[in-house]
Design a protein around this motif. Structure first.
Motif, PDB file in Angstrom:
ATOM      1  N   ALA A 256       0.836  -1.206   0.000  1.00 47.60           N
ATOM      2  CA  ALA A 256       0.000   0.000   0.000  1.00 47.60           C
ATOM      3  C   ALA A 256       0.869   1.254   0.000  1.00 47.60           C
ATOM      4  CB  ALA A 256      -0.933  -0.002   1.204  1.00 47.60           C
ATOM      5  N   LEU A 257       1.953   1.256   0.797  1.00 49.09           N
ATOM      6  CA  LEU A 257       2.841   2.424   0.832  1.00 49.09           C
ATOM      7  C   LEU A 257       3.548   2.595  -0.513  1.00 49.09           C
ATOM      8  CD1 LEU A 257       3.989   4.758   2.482  1.00 49.09           C
ATOM      9  CD2 LEU A 257       5.840   3.211   3.198  1.00 49.09           C
ATOM     10  N   LEU A 258       3.984   1.509  -1.108  1.00 46.68           N
ATOM     11  CA  LEU A 258       4.637   1.578  -2.415  1.00 46.68           C
ATOM     12  C   LEU A 258       3.674   2.159  -3.450  1.00 46.68           C
ATOM     13  CD1 LEU A 258       7.177   0.968  -4.037  1.00 46.68           C
ATOM     14  CD2 LEU A 258       6.347  -1.351  -4.337  1.00 46.68           C
ATOM     15  N   ASN A 259       2.432   1.729  -3.434  1.00 42.77           N
ATOM     16  CA  ASN A 259       1.433   2.284  -4.350  1.00 42.77           C
ATOM     17  C   ASN A 259       1.189   3.769  -4.067  1.00 42.77           C
ATOM     18  OD1 ASN A 259       1.091  -0.105  -5.774  1.00 42.77           O
ATOM     19  ND2 ASN A 259      -0.517  -0.825  -4.401  1.00 42.77           N
ATOM     20  N   HIS A 260       1.201   4.143  -2.807  1.00 43.74           N
ATOM     21  CA  HIS A 260       1.069   5.553  -2.424  1.00 43.74           C
ATOM     22  C   HIS A 260       2.221   6.369  -3.003  1.00 43.74           C
ATOM     23  CE1 HIS A 260       0.674   9.136   0.069  1.00 43.74           C
ATOM     24  NE2 HIS A 260       1.921   8.952   0.444  1.00 43.74           N
ATOM     25  N   PHE A 261       3.453   5.859  -2.875  1.00 37.80           N
ATOM     26  CA  PHE A 261       4.615   6.561  -3.438  1.00 37.80           C
ATOM     27  C   PHE A 261       4.481   6.700  -4.951  1.00 37.80           C
ATOM     28  CE2 PHE A 261       7.385   4.870   0.248  1.00 37.80           C
ATOM     29  CZ  PHE A 261       7.143   5.989   1.007  1.00 37.80           C
ATOM     30  N   ARG A 262       3.995   5.672  -5.595  1.00 40.62           N
ATOM     31  CA  ARG A 262       3.836   5.725  -7.053  1.00 40.62           C
ATOM     32  C   ARG A 262       2.783   6.752  -7.463  1.00 40.62           C
ATOM     33  NH1 ARG A 262       4.716  -0.794  -7.911  1.00 40.62           N
ATOM     34  NH2 ARG A 262       6.985  -0.672  -7.672  1.00 40.62           N
ATOM     35  N   ARG A 263       1.713   6.864  -6.675  1.00 48.20           N
ATOM     36  CA  ARG A 263       0.712   7.899  -6.960  1.00 48.20           C
ATOM     37  C   ARG A 263       1.317   9.291  -6.770  1.00 48.20           C
ATOM     38  NH1 ARG A 263      -2.398   4.167  -4.299  1.00 48.20           N
ATOM     39  NH2 ARG A 263      -2.305   5.317  -2.331  1.00 48.20           N
ATOM     40  N   GLN A 264       2.145   9.465  -5.744  1.00 46.06           N
ATOM     41  CA  GLN A 264       2.805  10.749  -5.525  1.00 46.06           C
ATOM     42  C   GLN A 264       3.758  11.072  -6.677  1.00 46.06           C
ATOM     43  OE1 GLN A 264       4.587  10.259  -1.588  1.00 46.06           O
ATOM     44  NE2 GLN A 264       3.201  11.845  -0.828  1.00 46.06           N
ATOM     45  N   GLN A 265       4.465  10.069  -7.178  1.00 52.35           N
ATOM     46  CA  GLN A 265       5.380  10.306  -8.290  1.00 52.35           C
ATOM     47  C   GLN A 265       4.607  10.719  -9.540  1.00 52.35           C
ATOM     48  OE1 GLN A 265       7.219   6.525  -7.761  1.00 52.35           O
ATOM     49  NE2 GLN A 265       8.962   7.373  -6.630  1.00 52.35           N
ATOM     50  N   ARG A 266       3.447  10.127  -9.741  1.00 57.59           N
ATOM     51  CA  ARG A 266       2.626  10.558 -10.876  1.00 57.59           C
ATOM     52  C   ARG A 266       2.154  11.998 -10.670  1.00 57.59           C
ATOM     53  NH1 ARG A 266      -2.413   7.874 -14.123  1.00 57.59           N
ATOM     54  NH2 ARG A 266      -2.879   9.766 -15.302  1.00 57.59           N
ATOM     55  N   GLN A 267       1.745  12.327  -9.446  1.00 53.37           N
ATOM     56  CA  GLN A 267       1.348  13.707  -9.152  1.00 53.37           C
ATOM     57  C   GLN A 267       2.491  14.673  -9.465  1.00 53.37           C
ATOM     58  OE1 GLN A 267       0.172  14.157  -5.053  1.00 53.37           O
ATOM     59  NE2 GLN A 267      -1.605  12.837  -5.248  1.00 53.37           N
ATOM     60  N   ALA A 268       3.702  14.315  -9.053  1.00 52.13           N
ATOM     61  CA  ALA A 268       4.863  15.175  -9.299  1.00 52.13           C
ATOM     62  C   ALA A 268       5.096  15.318 -10.802  1.00 52.13           C
ATOM     63  CB  ALA A 268       6.102  14.614  -8.614  1.00 52.13           C
ATOM     64  N   PHE A 269       5.021  14.216 -11.535  1.00 52.23           N
ATOM     65  CA  PHE A 269       5.210  14.254 -12.986  1.00 52.23           C
ATOM     66  C   PHE A 269       4.174  15.170 -13.628  1.00 52.23           C
ATOM     67  CE2 PHE A 269       4.280  12.807 -17.287  1.00 52.23           C
ATOM     68  CZ  PHE A 269       5.545  12.753 -17.848  1.00 52.23           C
ATOM     69  N   GLU A 270       2.921  14.996 -13.244  1.00 56.03           N
ATOM     70  CA  GLU A 270       1.857  15.806 -13.836  1.00 56.03           C
ATOM     71  C   GLU A 270       2.004  17.279 -13.471  1.00 56.03           C
ATOM     72  OE1 GLU A 270      -1.771  13.787 -12.763  1.00 56.03           O
ATOM     73  OE2 GLU A 270      -1.510  12.337 -14.385  1.00 56.03           O
ATOM     74  N   TYR A 271       2.449  17.556 -12.246  1.00 61.61           N
ATOM     75  CA  TYR A 271       2.639  18.947 -11.836  1.00 61.61           C
ATOM     76  C   TYR A 271       3.794  19.586 -12.613  1.00 61.61           C
ATOM     77  CZ  TYR A 271       3.457  23.059  -8.993  1.00 61.61           C
ATOM     78  OH  TYR A 271       3.637  24.347  -8.585  1.00 61.61           O
ATOM     79  N   ILE A 272       4.902  18.878 -12.698  1.00 60.73           N
ATOM     80  CA  ILE A 272       6.092  19.424 -13.356  1.00 60.73           C
ATOM     81  C   ILE A 272       5.843  19.653 -14.848  1.00 60.73           C
ATOM     82  CG2 ILE A 272       8.486  18.883 -14.010  1.00 60.73           C
ATOM     83  CD1 ILE A 272       8.635  17.454 -11.190  1.00 60.73           C
ATOM     84  N   THR A 273       5.098  18.773 -15.476  1.00 57.88           N
ATOM     85  CA  THR A 273       4.861  18.873 -16.925  1.00 57.88           C
ATOM     86  C   THR A 273       3.504  19.506 -17.249  1.00 57.88           C
ATOM     87  OG1 THR A 273       3.938  16.630 -17.031  1.00 57.88           O
ATOM     88  CG2 THR A 273       6.324  16.852 -17.388  1.00 57.88           C
ATOM     89  N   ARG A 274       2.890  20.154 -16.289  1.00 59.07           N
ATOM     90  CA  ARG A 274       1.530  20.678 -16.467  1.00 59.07           C
ATOM     91  C   ARG A 274       1.399  21.664 -17.618  1.00 59.07           C
ATOM     92  NH1 ARG A 274       4.047  23.096 -12.435  1.00 59.07           N
ATOM     93  NH2 ARG A 274       3.913  25.359 -12.147  1.00 59.07           N
ATOM     94  N   ASP A 275       2.466  22.371 -17.962  1.00 62.01           N
ATOM     95  CA  ASP A 275       2.410  23.354 -19.051  1.00 62.01           C
ATOM     96  C   ASP A 275       2.857  22.773 -20.397  1.00 62.01           C
ATOM     97  OD1 ASP A 275       1.584  25.243 -17.195  1.00 62.01           O
ATOM     98  OD2 ASP A 275       3.622  25.918 -16.783  1.00 62.01           O
TER      99      ASP A 275
END
Length: 170
Positions: A113-132
């Motif tokens: 569950a924690l590993l999946n949580h980290f992966r969701r956070q990494q996707r959030q970071a990717f989407e935030y960084i590439t949002r433009d």
């Protein structure tokens, strides 16, 4: 690349900048706002849980010594990292099915569950960084990043002598 290849000065400059980009990438990606925010222990736990998960996916067993080799750290450092994950219920030690004298690591349900949580956070970071970025560029970068990560599977195992010599400077 755009009308550039490695044989041109522009291509060489681009390839030369990759090392610096990798250093910035890891450091700055941690600054992306994710929910909930990551803490200092999260990076270490993420590394440990990913390595144990990758071993399980490959059908191999992971020991503390193997983890130390993958992380390029002293076994005592890896042991402390594993102890933290065990104390928080993310990993368990078990007897090896291949060699009963060895102790191997397995993810618990909480660890998964924690590993999946980290992966969701990494996707959030990717989407935030590439949002433009244009959507096509975001997807192309994601595809190339996955291809790059998959290519690392061809690297020699940590601690083996079959590593190729570094390329010579020209």
């Amino acid at each position: 690349m755009t009308n550039t290849d490695a044989s041109t000065p522009q291509g060489e400059d681009l390839l030369e900048a990759v090392g610096t980009a990798f250093a910035r990438l890891r450091r700055r990606t941690m600054q992306a706002p994710v929910d909930p925010p990551s803490g200092p222990k999260d990076l270490k736990r993420n590394l440990v849980l990913n390595i144990v998960d990758e071993a399980a996916e490959a059908g191999t067993e992971m020991t503390v010594g193997g983890l130390a080799a993958h992380l390029l750290v002293d076994p005592s450092v890896a042991s402390r990292m594993v102890s933290d994950c065990i104390a928080h219920g993310y990993l368990v030690r078990a007897a090896s099915q291949q060699d009963g004298r060895r102790t191997v690591l397995h993810l618990t349900e909480e660890g998964t569950a924690l590993l999946n949580h980290f992966r969701r956070q990494q996707r959030q970071a990717f989407e935030y960084i590439t949002r433009d970025w244009p959507e096509a560029e975001r997807l192309e970068f994601a595809r190339l990043l996955l291809k790059y990560a998959d290519s690392t599977a061809r690297l020699p195992a940590p601690g083996t002598a079959d590593a190729p010599p570094p390329p010579s400077a020209t």
